[in-house]
Design a protein around this motif. Structure first.
Motif, PDB file in Angstrom:
ATOM      1  N   SER A 162       0.945  -1.403  -0.365  1.00  0.00           N
ATOM      2  CA  SER A 162      -0.012  -0.159  -0.119  1.00  0.00           C
ATOM      3  C   SER A 162       1.227   1.013   0.283  1.00  0.00           C
ATOM      4  CB  SER A 162      -0.896  -0.037   1.573  1.00  0.00           C
ATOM      5  OG  SER A 162      -1.817   1.011   1.151  1.00  0.00           O
TER       6      SER A 162
ATOM      7  N   LYS B 287      -3.425   2.495  -2.427  1.00  0.00           N
ATOM      8  CA  LYS B 287      -3.315   3.366  -1.569  1.00  0.00           C
ATOM      9  C   LYS B 287      -4.540   3.576  -0.069  1.00  0.00           C
ATOM     10  CE  LYS B 287      -1.102   7.172   0.438  1.00  0.00           C
ATOM     11  NZ  LYS B 287       0.259   6.578   1.173  1.00  0.00           N
ATOM     12  N   THR B 288      -3.454   3.489   1.117  1.00  0.00           N
ATOM     13  CA  THR B 288      -4.798   4.025   2.403  1.00  0.00           C
ATOM     14  C   THR B 288      -5.433   4.293   1.228  1.00  0.00           C
ATOM     15  OG1 THR B 288      -3.335   2.827   3.663  1.00  0.00           O
ATOM     16  CG2 THR B 288      -5.314   4.247   4.256  1.00  0.00           C
TER      17      THR B 288
ATOM     18  N   ASN C 280      -5.810  -0.826   8.155  1.00  0.00           N
ATOM     19  CA  ASN C 280      -3.867  -0.078   7.853  1.00  0.00           C
ATOM     20  C   ASN C 280      -4.015   0.529   9.698  1.00  0.00           C
ATOM     21  OD1 ASN C 280      -1.387   1.594   8.339  1.00  0.00           O
ATOM     22  ND2 ASN C 280      -1.756   3.299   6.568  1.00  0.00           N
TER      23      ASN C 280
ATOM     24  N   LYS D 198      -2.952  -5.047   8.849  1.00  0.00           N
ATOM     25  CA  LYS D 198      -1.733  -4.770   8.847  1.00  0.00           C
ATOM     26  C   LYS D 198      -0.547  -4.293  10.218  1.00  0.00           C
ATOM     27  CE  LYS D 198       1.230  -2.158   6.088  1.00  0.00           C
ATOM     28  NZ  LYS D 198       1.361  -1.511   4.353  1.00  0.00           N
TER      29      LYS D 198
ATOM     30  N   GLY E 152      12.771   0.114   3.101  1.00  0.00           N
ATOM     31  CA  GLY E 152      13.432  -0.408   2.330  1.00  0.00           C
ATOM     32  C   GLY E 152      14.998  -1.250   2.592  1.00  0.00           C
TER      33      GLY E 152
ATOM     34  N   SER F 215       5.880  -7.593   4.785  1.00  0.00           N
ATOM     35  CA  SER F 215       6.455  -6.856   4.332  1.00  0.00           C
ATOM     36  C   SER F 215       7.790  -6.177   5.250  1.00  0.00           C
ATOM     37  CB  SER F 215       5.345  -5.519   4.301  1.00  0.00           C
ATOM     38  OG  SER F 215       5.737  -4.311   3.762  1.00  0.00           O
TER      39      SER F 215
ATOM     40  N   GLY G 221      11.718  -4.361   3.649  1.00  0.00           N
ATOM     41  CA  GLY G 221      12.695  -4.017   2.338  1.00  0.00           C
ATOM     42  C   GLY G 221      12.898  -5.633   1.536  1.00  0.00           C
TER      43      GLY G 221
ATOM     44  N   GLY H 254       7.189  -3.028  -1.625  1.00  0.00           N
ATOM     45  CA  GLY H 254       6.718  -1.300  -1.717  1.00  0.00           C
ATOM     46  C   GLY H 254       8.078  -0.242  -2.366  1.00  0.00           C
ATOM     47  N   THR H 255       9.144  -0.454  -1.174  1.00  0.00           N
ATOM     48  CA  THR H 255       9.654   0.689  -2.002  1.00  0.00           C
ATOM     49  C   THR H 255      11.001   0.500  -3.322  1.00  0.00           C
ATOM     50  OG1 THR H 255      10.291   1.290   0.526  1.00  0.00           O
ATOM     51  CG2 THR H 255      12.287   2.025  -1.406  1.00  0.00           C
TER      52      THR H 255
HETATM   53  C1  LIG Z   1       5.448   6.672   0.176  1.00  0.00           C
HETATM   54  C2  LIG Z   1       5.071   5.139   1.000  1.00  0.00           C
HETATM   55  C3  LIG Z   1       3.815   5.169   0.911  1.00  0.00           C
HETATM   56  C4  LIG Z   1       3.481   4.501   1.759  1.00  0.00           C
HETATM   57  N1  LIG Z   1       1.862   4.625   1.995  1.00  0.00           N
HETATM   58  C5  LIG Z   1       0.962   3.815   2.763  1.00  0.00           C
HETATM   59  C6  LIG Z   1      -0.014   3.278   2.946  1.00  0.00           C
HETATM   60  O1  LIG Z   1      -1.134   4.281   2.636  1.00  0.00           O
HETATM   61  N2  LIG Z   1      -0.670   2.570   4.160  1.00  0.00           N
HETATM   62  C7  LIG Z   1       0.031   1.391   4.475  1.00  0.00           C
HETATM   63  O2  LIG Z   1      -0.833   1.312   4.916  1.00  0.00           O
HETATM   64  N3  LIG Z   1       1.576   1.811   4.184  1.00  0.00           N
HETATM   65  C8  LIG Z   1       2.217   2.563   3.699  1.00  0.00           C
HETATM   66  N4  LIG Z   1       3.140   2.464   3.007  1.00  0.00           N
HETATM   67  C9  LIG Z   1       4.117   1.533   3.839  1.00  0.00           C
HETATM   68  C10 LIG Z   1       4.132   0.062   2.423  1.00  0.00           C
HETATM   69  O3  LIG Z   1       2.836  -0.676   2.425  1.00  0.00           O
HETATM   70  C11 LIG Z   1       5.393  -1.058   3.260  1.00  0.00           C
HETATM   71  O4  LIG Z   1       4.288  -1.953   4.217  1.00  0.00           O
HETATM   72  C12 LIG Z   1       6.416  -0.901   4.047  1.00  0.00           C
HETATM   73  O5  LIG Z   1       6.732   0.997   3.405  1.00  0.00           O
HETATM   74  C13 LIG Z   1       7.936  -1.614   4.032  1.00  0.00           C
HETATM   75  O6  LIG Z   1       7.999  -1.796   2.677  1.00  0.00           O
HETATM   76  P1  LIG Z   1       8.870  -1.859   1.956  1.00  0.00           P
HETATM   77  O7  LIG Z   1       9.988  -1.544   2.655  1.00  0.00           O
HETATM   78  O8  LIG Z   1       9.191  -3.180   0.591  1.00  0.00           O
HETATM   79  O9  LIG Z   1       9.019  -0.233   1.601  1.00  0.00           O
HETATM   80  C14 LIG Z   1       3.924   3.743   2.645  1.00  0.00           C
HETATM   81  C15 LIG Z   1       5.612   3.052   1.930  1.00  0.00           C
HETATM   82  C16 LIG Z   1       6.297   4.932   2.078  1.00  0.00           C
HETATM   83  C17 LIG Z   1       7.558   4.258   1.427  1.00  0.00           C
END
Ligand SMILES: Cc1cc2nc3c(=O)[nH]c(=O)nc-3n(C[C@H](O)[C@H](O)[C@H](O)COP(=O)(O)O)c2cc1C
Length: 346
Positions: A40, A64-65, A146, A184, A236, A261, A263, A284-285
Motif C-alpha cells: 500500500s 493506497k490507504t 492500516n 496491517k 527499504g 513486508s 525491505g 514496496g520501496t
Molecule cells: C511513500 C510510502 C507511502 C506509504 N503509504 C502507505 C499507506 O498509505 N498505507 C500503508 O498501509 N502503508 C504505506 N506504506 C508502507 C508500505 O506499504 C510498506 O509496508 C513499507 O514501506 C515497508 O515495505 P518496503 O520496505 O518494501 O517499502 C508506505 C510506504 C512508503 C514508502
C-alpha cells in the motif's frame, strides 16, 4: 491469455518455467495466483503502473490507504533518502471514500489483478463506515486495515498498538464483509505476536507484518530536520532484518496467514520471508527504484525454487523458521527440505 489457477505465467520463455511451481496462496476467501503483492502507498491504485507491469501476473495489488474524508497529507518535505532506505512522512494523502468509489474503483475492476483495498481510520467507527460502504463492492477481493501508519497525529500506529482495541475493532468489521480481512501491524511495539493474536481473535483472515519503522533524519550542516515532521516511516533494505524478525514472530504466534513486508528487494528476500513462515509478501520501496520490481521478485523466486526442485511454495514455507528456543536452525518437522537444499561441505 487464460490463466491456470495458482500457476503464474512467465514472460521470459528462456528462463525457468513459473508454470512448474505451484505458487497459489489462500488468504481466507481470497485466492492469489502467487504470493507477490504490491504494498500500500507504493503502487498508487495500480493503473499508474499498468503500462510497465503486466498486473495480471502479480499476486495482487494493494491500494493506497483510503480514509472517509479526502486527506491532503503532510506538507513537504515528505521523503528523505537514508543509507539503504527511505523515510517518508506522506501522512495518508488520498482521495477519500467518495472519489475512491467513483473514480478509482471502476479502474481497479479493470486491472486484471486481485485487488486489496487498504482502509485507514482515526477511530473504529470510521473504519466501520468505510467497510459499510465498500464491504460488498464487486472487484475488491479483500481489505487491508492500516493499523500502523506512523505519520498521522490521530489514529496512527500508536493508537492502534493496543491488542484489545484491535480485537474489538476487527470484531466490529468482520460482519460487514465476506471478503478477506487483513490487519496491517506496526513493528514499533513491544510484542507484534500479541497484536497478531488479537487480530486472529477478532476474526482477521491474515495479518501483515510489518509497516514502516519510525525513523528520523537530520541535516547537520543546515541544522534542520530533513522531513517536515520530526519523524517518518523508514522502509527499504535497511529494515529487512528487523521486518523479517517481526514476520517470524507473528507467524509463530498465529495460525492465520502472515504477509511479510519490509525491505523486500529481490526474490531471495521474498524467499527468506516465506522461509520464516510468511504466506505471501509485499513489495514496496522497490517499486520506486524499479517499477517492474514486483514482477522481477516473482521471477527470481521461481527460478530459485525450480533450480532446487521445489514444486510447491508450501513445501518451502516455514523451512527456515527457528523455534523460539533456538537461534536459527530449521524446524525439525520442516527440516527435511531445508536440509536437502543446504549446500553440503565436501
Ligand atoms: C511513500 C510510502 C507511502 C506509504 N503509504 C502507505 C499507506 O498509505 N498505507 C500503508 O498501509 N502503508 C504505506 N506504506 C508502507 C508500505 O506499504 C510498506 O509496508 C513499507 O514501506 C515497508 O515495505 P518496503 O520496505 O518494501 O517499502 C508506505 C510506504 C512508503 C514508502
Amino acid at each position: 491469455m487464460t490463466k491456470r489457477p495458482g500457476l503464474a505465467e512467465r514472460s521470459d520463455p528462456t528462463g525457468p518455467r513459473i508454470g512448474s511451481v505451484d505458487l497459489m496462496v489462500r488468504i481466507g476467501p481470497l485466492t492469489l495466483l502467487n504470493p507477490v503483492l504490491t504494498a500500500s502507498g507504493t503502487f498508487g491504485y495500480g493503473d499508474e503502473y499498468a503500462h510497465v507491469v503486466d498486473l495480471g501476473t502479480l499476486g495482487g495489488v494493494i491500494t493506497k490507504t483510503v480514509t472517509v474524508k479526502p486527506r491532503p497529507g503532510n506538507p513537504p518535505t515528505r521523503i528523505a533518502e537514508t543509507p539503504a532506505g527511505m523515510l517518508n512522512s506522506i501522512g495518508l494523502e488520498n482521495v477519500g471514500l467518495e472519489r475512491f468509489r467513483r473514480e478509482k474503483l471502476p479502474k481497479l475492476r479493470e486491472l486484471g489483478a486481485a485487488v486489496v483495498a487498504s482502509l485507514g481510520g482515526e477511530t473504529p467507527r470510521e473504519l466501520a463506515r468505510l467497510m459499510e460502504a465498500l464491504g460488498d463492492e464487486p472487484g475488491i477481493g479483500g481489505f487491508e486495515i492500516n493499523f500502523s501508519c506512523p505519520n498521522v497525529s490521530k489514529g496512527g500506529a500508536r493508537y492502534w498498538a493496543v491488542p484489545r482495541r484491535l480485537e474489538r475493532t476487527l470484531l466490529m468489521l468482520r460482519p460487514l464483509t465476506r471478503r478477506a480481512l487483513i490487519a496491517k501491524l506496526s513493528p514499533d511495539v513491544t510484542s507484534v505476536a500479541d497484536l497478531a493474536k488479537a487480530c486472529e481473535q477478532g476474526g482477521a483472515d491474515a495479518v501483515t507484518a510489518v509497516n514502516t519503522f519510525v525513523g528520523m533524519s537530520v541535516d547537520l550542516d543546515h541544522v534542520r530536520n530533513r522531513l517536515n515532521r520530526s519523524t517518518g516511516g523508514l522502509s527499504g533494505p535497511a529494515i529487512k532484518p528487523l521486518a523479517l524478525a517481526r514476520c517470524w514472530e507473528a507467524a509463530a504466534a498465529v495460525a492465520i496467514p502472515v504477509i511479510g513486508s519490509g525491505g523486500i528487494m529481490s526474490g531471495r528476500d521474498a524467499l527468506e520471508f516465506i522461509g520464516v513462515g510468511a504466506a505471501a509478501v509485499q513489495v514496496g520501496t522497490l517499486s520506486f527504484v524499479r517499477p517492474r520490481g514486483a514482477g522481477e521478485v516473482l521471477d527470481e523466486m521461481v527460478a530459485w525454487l525450480v533450480e532446487r526442485g521445489v514444486r510447491r511454495l508450501d513445501d518451502w514455507r516455514g523451512s527456515l523458521a527457528p523455534r523460539p528456543d533456538e537461534a536459527c536452525a530449521p524446524r525439525p518437522s520442516r527440516g527435511t527440505l531445508a536440509e536437502r537444499l543446504r549446500p553440503r561441505r565436501r
